[in-house]
Design a protein around this motif. Structure first.
Motif, PDB file in Angstrom:
ATOM      1  N   LYS A  67      59.818  36.026  89.759  1.00 25.68           N
ATOM      2  CA  LYS A  67      59.871  36.940  90.900  1.00 25.68           C
ATOM      3  C   LYS A  67      59.141  38.243  90.586  1.00 25.68           C
ATOM      4  CE  LYS A  67      63.067  39.326  93.939  1.00 25.68           C
ATOM      5  NZ  LYS A  67      64.458  39.714  94.155  1.00 25.68           N
ATOM      6  N   ARG A  68      59.370  38.790  89.387  1.00 21.85           N
ATOM      7  CA  ARG A  68      58.701  40.037  88.990  1.00 21.85           C
ATOM      8  C   ARG A  68      57.190  39.869  88.928  1.00 21.85           C
ATOM      9  NH1 ARG A  68      61.255  42.937  83.847  1.00 21.85           N
ATOM     10  NH2 ARG A  68      59.239  43.938  83.744  1.00 21.85           N
ATOM     11  N   ILE A  69      56.744  38.752  88.363  1.00 12.89           N
ATOM     12  CA  ILE A  69      55.305  38.493  88.260  1.00 12.89           C
ATOM     13  C   ILE A  69      54.686  38.422  89.653  1.00 12.89           C
ATOM     14  CG2 ILE A  69      53.582  36.764  87.604  1.00 12.89           C
ATOM     15  CD1 ILE A  69      55.437  36.130  85.188  1.00 12.89           C
ATOM     16  N   LEU A  70      55.337  37.709  90.575  1.00 17.52           N
ATOM     17  CA  LEU A  70      54.816  37.594  91.936  1.00 17.52           C
ATOM     18  C   LEU A  70      54.803  38.939  92.650  1.00 17.52           C
ATOM     19  CD1 LEU A  70      56.459  34.233  93.049  1.00 17.52           C
ATOM     20  CD2 LEU A  70      54.056  34.635  92.455  1.00 17.52           C
ATOM     21  N   GLU A  71      55.842  39.749  92.445  1.00 22.17           N
ATOM     22  CA  GLU A  71      55.874  41.080  93.058  1.00 22.17           C
ATOM     23  C   GLU A  71      54.763  41.964  92.516  1.00 22.17           C
ATOM     24  OE1 GLU A  71      59.871  42.326  92.237  1.00 22.17           O
ATOM     25  OE2 GLU A  71      60.667  41.350  94.030  1.00 22.17           O
ATOM     26  N   GLU A  72      54.486  41.883  91.225  1.00 19.44           N
ATOM     27  CA  GLU A  72      53.399  42.669  90.632  1.00 19.44           C
ATOM     28  C   GLU A  72      52.054  42.252  91.206  1.00 19.44           C
ATOM     29  OE1 GLU A  72      53.680  42.225  86.414  1.00 19.44           O
ATOM     30  OE2 GLU A  72      55.496  43.435  86.263  1.00 19.44           O
TER      31      GLU A  72
END
Length: 53
Positions: A28-33
């Motif tokens: 999720k963090r990678i996609l948000e970044e």
């Protein structure tokens, strides 16, 4: 972020129930970044177009 995250994931046992939660959180963090970078890129492009008009 990516290298640190995956280094920590390697330390956690495959049987640990927190592993799946951490994996989902990391993805999720990678996609948000990536989404944030894309958004900044589009805003910069729009700013340049309006300044040239």
């Amino acid at each position: 972020m990516n290298k640190e995250f995956f280094a920590e994931m390697r330390k956690i046992s495959h049987e640990d129930e927190m592993r799946s939660k951490l994996l989902l959180h990391g993805v999720k963090r990678i996609l948000e970044e990536k989404q944030e970078k894309r958004k900044r890129g589009l805003l910069g492009l729009l700013r340049r177009k309006t300044n040239h008009l």
